[in-house]
Design an enzyme around this catalytic site. Structure first.
Site, PDB file in Angstrom:
ATOM      1  N   ASP A  95       0.810  -1.222   0.000  1.00 34.65           N
ATOM      2  CA  ASP A  95       0.000   0.000   0.000  1.00 34.65           C
ATOM      3  C   ASP A  95       0.844   1.272   0.000  1.00 34.65           C
ATOM      4  OD1 ASP A  95      -2.228  -1.720   0.250  1.00 34.65           O
ATOM      5  OD2 ASP A  95      -2.045  -1.705   2.427  1.00 34.65           O
ATOM      6  N   GLU A 103     -11.405   0.777  -3.711  1.00 32.19           N
ATOM      7  CA  GLU A 103     -10.725   1.219  -2.491  1.00 32.19           C
ATOM      8  C   GLU A 103      -9.456   1.982  -2.856  1.00 32.19           C
ATOM      9  OE1 GLU A 103     -10.192  -2.530  -0.569  1.00 32.19           O
ATOM     10  OE2 GLU A 103      -8.529  -3.133  -1.866  1.00 32.19           O
TER      11      GLU A 103
END
Length: 582
Positions: free
Chosen positions: A85, A258
């Site tokens: 991420d 997302e």
């Protein structure tokens, strides 16, 4: 007694390690009875293990067989191993990159660069308990998808993220090289993956993943929402608005939209998101609008994915997505994103890694990172940017002699600070680790000091002084994926006899895969793990011997992989001590 101690310590090169340290420190070392029955203890009734060093060497084939062609090339991943991420921000001169850490402490490593190629870790954003409450959280819970942003209007850096059991919050600082604030919680921002957007008119916004208006219609149905933010008062304003329902095409029932980031480029607002889940269907998609409030029109094709490519390709990269865009002062656009490097497209133990690629612009006015059948390159040129002598990518060879006053930034623990369980100063040159009354299977803070695996093929080793006093006490090297997927190579007692065991930790107990008796526990023992990617070998030797003994080989690495165990982290390895068994 003192002569015996000094002779034993000298035989293991301790004095060679300390020749540059002041005479007062040398006298302290010689007074430490590390190898006798009088080994130093933090508390008189607690047993400790003393680790003399830890070495880690990466030996991946790709780096061996594919040399970088010139000084302005780098290897992908730019951060190998479990650095998932990635998010990147810039103030025009400096770049900072952060990554998820889930239930590890300290949280959110932060890297600095002035050119995007050469990165150096400068610390962690969340390095205090009050910033990072993780009690009772599983390995793949905790901190999700941090996003770092710079607000030029107040010259402040923000890092916003999700603590999956606590909610969404942000921290801020004027100086990313220093300390960050305590958490500022956002009770009106729900879901996960929040990200700040600071518009050029001074207004601020938060975009995030959340439930769609009217609720989810199918498993994985999510939305991207926007909320205005008051940067003076650190609070949200008004209610959130849904910008994206489901994904690019709701008729296709896309899942897990997302990781949103918003940008203003050439007067247009771009909303970039991940879609398809973080496995092999992962992809990055993008939308464009004239206003941060919408309407956002999608580019029909993903701007980054590898999901449709030949599964038999050499050196496959999969699961690509969760990207963040950044612009250099020369006008170039680049993207960081996560992806995986499975062996033979089967499995990996490295987790989701951070990649870096140039961004191109299509005639339709959208940016893209890959298109059609393009492969994510393992070797990338960043023209006219010289590569530093010390880099974050490629094979590495690192030895920690535990000579410093603090652990290096690569070391982590589970669910919080465990400085009460170890010391680097009580016995200089050693990491002294207390046997905790916690096992690695529990949702607590075990005496486990870990680092990420960064290579399929690697070797790691340590030397340990440890004399167990009961069958519940053990210490050694632990390969850890999660609470129920572990391999532990540890010294313990069995029938009052010292043994070294290789233990497979499972959900329903443990299996003893190998066991050897040890005759002299006043001697140090060296432990080693060797990986060829598909399997692990576990070796040991007494320090009085030059011969390594193989306890077991071809131990299945798949058992610790995400493909077997699920979860969002990669495998870690490190030093472990427990008085509660395994």
């Amino acid at each position: 007694m003192m002569n015996q101690v000094i002779e034993n310590i000298s035989s293991h090169h301790l004095l060679l390690k300390k020749v540059s340290i002041a005479i007062s420190i040398l006298l302290l070392i010689m007074s430490c009875t590390l190898v006798s029955e009088e080994k130093p203890k933090f508390v008189a009734d607690h047993l400790v293990a003393h680790f003399d060093y830890f070495s880690y060497s990466g030996n991946d084939d790709f780096y061996i067989h594919h040399a970088l062609p010139d000084s302005d090339y780098y290897y992908n991943p730019i951060l190998p191993g479990w650095y998932s991420d990635p998010s990147v921000g810039s103030d025009g001169k400096n770049f900072f990159m952060v990554n998820s850490t889930f239930s590890y402490f300290p949280g959110v490593p932060i890297f600095h660069s002035t050119d995007l190629m050469n990165w150096k870790q400068i610390g962690h954003v969340l390095d205090r308990h009050e910033q990072l409450p993780l009690e009772g959280q599983r390995t793949s819970e905790g901190i999700f998808a941090p996003a770092i942003s710079y607000n030029p209007h107040n010259k402040t850096w923000y890092m916003i993220t999700t603590n999956i059991k606590k909610g969404n919050f942000f921290v801020k600082t004027k100086d990313p090289f220093g300390a960050w604030s305590n958490p500022i919680w956002l009770p009106d921002v729900h879901g996960i993956d929040p990200s700040f957007f600071f518009d050029d008119d001074g207004k601020a916004y938060i975009v995030n993943n959340d439930v769609p208006d009217g609720g989810s219609l199918y498993q994985g149905h999510r939305a991207i929402r926007i909320t205005q933010f008051d940067a003076d008062k650190d609070v949200t304003l008004g209610t959130s608005l849904m910008l994206v329902n489901g994904g690019v095409n709701i008729a296709e029932k896309p899942i897990w939209i997302e990781g949103p980031h918003m940008y203003k480029i050439h007067g247009k607002y771009f909303l970039m998101c991940a879609e398809g889940g973080t496995s092999v269907d992962h992809r990055e998609v993008i939308f464009k609008s004239d206003s941060p409030w919408g309407n956002f029109m999608p580019k029909k094709e993903p701007i980054l994915t590898q999901r449709h490519l030949d599964k038999d390709r050499e050196y496959p990269i999969t699961c690509a997505g969760h990207a963040d865009l950044i612009q250099k002062v020369n006008g170039e656009w680049w993207a960081v994103f996560l992806a995986c490097r499975p062996l033979f497209n089967r499995f990996e133990n490295l987790g989701r890694e951070s990649f870096l690629m140039p961004v191109r612009w299509g005639k339709d006015g959208f940016p893209f990172i890959t298109k059609e059948n393009e492969l994510i390159p393992r070797i990338v040129q960043m023209e006219n940017i010289p590569r530093d002598s010390v880099v974050t990518f490629g094979n590495v060879n690192k030895v920690d002699e535990f000579d410093d006053l603090h652990l290096g930034m690569e070391w982590m623990s589970l669910r919080g600070d465990i400085s009460h369980l170890y010391s680097l100063v009580e016995n200089p040159g050693f990491l002294t680790l207390k046997c905790a009354n916690v096992s690695s299977k529990e949702l607590q803070k075990p005496a486990f000091i870990a680092r990420r695996l960064q290579h399929h093929k690697f070797e790691c080793a340590t030397q340990m002084y440890f004399t167990p006093k009961s069958e519940s006490e053990c210490a050694g090297l632990l390969l850890y994926k999660d609470e129920t997927h572990q391999y532990l190579c540890a010294v313990t007692l069995k029938n009052n006899t010292p043994v070294i065991q290789l233990i497979k930790v499972k959900e329903d107990g443990v299996d003893i895969l190998a066991e050897r008796k040890l005759l002299n526990m006043n001697d140090a023992i060296d432990l080693k793990i060797v990986s060829d990617g598909l399997g692990f070998s576990f070796l040991y030797k007494l320090s009085s011997s030059s011969q390594w003994i193989t306890m077991a080989s071809e131990i299945d690495a798949y058992y610790l992989s995400t493909a077997q165990s699920y979860g969002f982290t990669g495998t870690t390895v490190g030093l472990y001590a427990s008085k509660k068994g395994y």
